[in-house]
Write a protein that holds these residues in place. Sequence first.
Motif, mmCIF file in Angstrom:
data_model
loop_
_atom_site.group_PDB
_atom_site.id
_atom_site.type_symbol
_atom_site.label_atom_id
_atom_site.label_comp_id
_atom_site.label_asym_id
_atom_site.label_seq_id
_atom_site.Cartn_x
_atom_site.Cartn_y
_atom_site.Cartn_z
ATOM 1 N N ALA A 66 0.810 -1.223 0.000
ATOM 2 C CA ALA A 66 0.000 0.000 0.000
ATOM 3 C C ALA A 66 0.840 1.268 0.000
ATOM 4 N N ARG A 85 2.110 2.709 -2.426
ATOM 5 C CA ARG A 85 1.760 3.517 -3.599
ATOM 6 C C ARG A 85 0.702 4.557 -3.329
ATOM 7 N N ILE A 86 -0.141 4.298 -2.332
ATOM 8 C CA ILE A 86 -1.228 5.241 -2.020
ATOM 9 C C ILE A 86 -0.674 6.664 -1.915
ATOM 10 N N GLN A 144 0.761 8.092 -5.676
ATOM 11 C CA GLN A 144 0.026 7.940 -6.925
ATOM 12 C C GLN A 144 0.037 9.187 -7.806
#
Lengths: 136, 312
Positions: B92, B94-95, B98
């Motif tokens: 997670a 990348r949250i 992004q």
Amino acid sequence: MVEERKIRVLVAKPGLDGHDRGAKVIARAFRDAGFEVIYTGLRQTPEMIVSAAIQEDVDAVGVSCLSGAHMYLFPRIVQLLRERGADDVLVFGGGTIPDEDIPKLREAGIAEIFTPGTPTSVAIDFVRNRAGRDRK
Amino acid sequence: MEISDRVRAGDVRAMARLISLIENGFPEATSALKGLYPFTGQAFIVGITGPPGSGKSTLTDQLTQEFRRHGRTIGIVAVDPTSPFTGGAILADRIRMQRHSLDGGVFIRSMATRGHLGGLAKATNDVVNVLDAAGKEVIFIETVGVGQDEVEVVKTAHTSIVVTVPGLGDDIQAIKAGILEIADIFVVNKADREGADKTVAELKAMMALGPGRSDWSPPIFKTVAIEEEGIVELAQGILAHQAHLDQAGVRQERQRERSHALFLELLQERVTRRLLERAAANGILEQTIERIAHRDLDPYSAVDEFLEKAGF
């Protein structure tokens, strides 16, 4: 030593609604099924989702939408994947999708739609059976 | 076109696919890595480590933004843990990153540890080489949330950043061996919280206690990553360390250490695998283990015997 190929799935929330409970439940269920789940969070555009899917080399993209914009968002993701030569990535969706929209979404290339109340095991089996089947 | 040529041309799909082949231990990965190795060694590699929730992903995101502003291309390897029970993982990091997903100058890959200890995934080094050969100028490695002893990132990175936050524990925590010793740069993130100055003071006191490093004294930066505070200064700190490495010739030294570690690791893996494959095929492995289990043979003599038979 060839290890078992891991199934990688991107779980994303396109569009503007902030209801990510369903996406989180499915992400957790996939983790427990032994998948590697890339979770990108809320308010993602189809372009952002597709770019992440390609960099992460996932077998499948699961998108959840509860805003009613699924008829635009889901087919757009499929279209962008095709444009980038990544049409071997399986796309499936979930959320509040009216029954009459489902055939149209299938026609647009969305492999499956899971509506509220679907047991997570159904989605897991679906991904396990289909993931990487058409991998180029 | 070969996958390694496509990687060198910066083809995103080829990079992504090669990384998967590496992670899954497929033989074609090794041949591609052989072809790419001569083109590695160009990137500057920055490790970012620290406890869970200290803001490593947000810092990585902000530093990426800052370096992009100066036109540098970026590769990011973000590692999260694999469940020891199911083998699955939720990646997670990348949250927080992004916003860079549409920037062609940034490639982000999430990796699961797949049982590897030390704060990284086993294939991290190889994946860094792929990004390096693909021309990424700065590569960030974000480790899993670490405790006190997961210091493997130092073997790969040129600059290791240790992130901490106020209020984690009393100053004894800071004197412990391990993670604090590897820092080239300290970051006290979430510095708008109470106790930030105390944490900085404790880190300073900890460094003053020891003999220290003769060549480089790790600076401490206060940041509020989510508000973009202190990021420009931190980025300058990274560049200052990079300049120091080049000047002092330490970079070559680190490169040598990295090559040493890499070679030993590969050798160990291959030798062990070959020995075990052979021993398993002729049944010796099974017999030996039985004898040890029944106390007919001690494990130390068993290894001697085993190696002798293998011609060592």
